[in-house]
Design an enzyme around this catalytic site. Sequence first.
Site, short mmCIF file in Angstrom:
data_model
loop_
_atom_site.label_atom_id
_atom_site.label_comp_id
_atom_site.label_asym_id
_atom_site.label_seq_id
_atom_site.Cartn_x
_atom_site.Cartn_y
_atom_site.Cartn_z
N PHE A 22 77.15 78.28 5.80
CA PHE A 22 77.32 79.60 5.19
C PHE A 22 76.45 80.58 5.95
O PHE A 22 75.22 80.51 5.89
CB PHE A 22 76.94 79.62 3.71
CG PHE A 22 77.14 80.98 3.10
CD1 PHE A 22 78.38 81.37 2.64
CD2 PHE A 22 76.09 81.89 3.02
CE1 PHE A 22 78.59 82.64 2.11
CE2 PHE A 22 76.27 83.16 2.49
CZ PHE A 22 77.53 83.53 2.04
N ASP B 202 69.68 79.94 11.92
CA ASP B 202 69.87 80.89 10.83
C ASP B 202 68.87 80.54 9.73
O ASP B 202 69.08 79.64 8.93
CB ASP B 202 71.31 80.80 10.31
CG ASP B 202 71.59 81.78 9.19
OD1 ASP B 202 70.62 82.32 8.60
OD2 ASP B 202 72.77 82.00 8.86
N LYS C 214 67.04 88.62 3.98
CA LYS C 214 66.67 88.39 2.59
C LYS C 214 65.20 88.73 2.33
O LYS C 214 64.86 89.88 2.08
CB LYS C 214 67.03 86.96 2.17
CG LYS C 214 68.55 86.71 2.16
CD LYS C 214 68.90 85.43 1.50
CE LYS C 214 70.40 85.13 1.56
NZ LYS C 214 71.24 86.12 0.87
#
Length: 419
Positions: free
Chosen positions: A157, A242, A271
């Site tokens: 994801f 990532d 984030k």
Amino acid sequence: MTAPTLPQPLAGGTPTARSSAALIRAEAPVLAHNYHPLPVVVARAEGAWVEDVEGRRYLDMLAGYSALNFGHRHPALIEAAHRQLDRVTLTSRAFHHDRLAEFAEGLAELTGLDMVLPMNTGAEAVESAIKVARKWAYQVKGVAADRATIVVADGNFHGRTTTIVSFSGDPVAREGFGPFTPGFRTVPYNDLTALEEALDETTAAVLIEPIQGEAGVLIPDDGYLAGVRELTRRAGCLFVADEIQSGLGRTGTTLAVDHEAVLPDVVLLGKALGGGIVPVSAVVARREVLGVLRPGEHGSTFGGNPLAAAVGSAVVELLATGEFQRRAAELGTVLDAGLSALTGRGITGYRTRGLWAGVDVDPAIGTGREISERLLREGVLVKDTHGSTIRLAPPLTITREELESALSSLEKVLTRPQG
């Protein structure tokens, strides 16, 4: 375990007189239905706690999918934002501003890399890395024009853009959004043999999550990340990690790759980099990699804006102390012990690293959504993923007592009959 006394009501007035139920009903005709939230309407938050419009309080065990690693409204981050709001918030990159150098210097030092490309969202960072990797492949590696490939892992994801869902294995993310972007090869996660077989002279990069979060906090075998590093080095391609969810203290180290002392060519952050205040993301890389970009080839109106840089610098300062990494590691042992005690008592399995866990609930007890709804009624917020799995990712500021209280609530939901 006895739940601690709840904190005093959070500060700040209620912004609306409408009830939670009324606000949820009001959303339906005017908001796109791309989310299925739990039925809670948050009006205030502080630390590890949120409060709904009726004043009910909940322990936040999701922390914005790691965007709130430092809790809600961390004082140092709020202060940094307030100071910058009184000065300048946006210039665009058409001009220099006085906060950007400090942010880039600090982030490069924190990660052990050389250069920073500031963006806004995690998906933007991933898209930017894809472009940079392809550009690097053509200019540095010598791949023939438009032939570059990027190897990714099944179950990944990385975001929701059209290009990113092109290499997603999730049918919900893909169905109805084609045609898809070519140039990607998918291999099983945690499989070095398959990865080696997928690499060739066209490979620009291997793009992986060191821990697959959306898939259920899947942690690879020891040595996998070091193996990816070695295979990419041999193949003459980039290792792009990532770390948008796994990075910035979540797993007990600054980056998840630090558990194997691995330094990728490119690290993607987001984030928590914005402290839960503004969207901030970044591509951090070796100079040789980001050095392929020239003026006009890539950009973002808001990327690296003064407000984002001020908050991002404050985040880097918090992490530079090592306090939050230590807290995640120490409290991670409490989380692991609590979940271990519930294995066979409603939990069929779990995976945890630092303050991050994927918990597989016995389907006979309920789906992940049902367990999340039951925990909501107990005053604990979590999120489900993939059937009967729930994710736990509390703020790194959570106390031991608060964490044990959440585990006690989970035990109650799993082991007591539902009325």
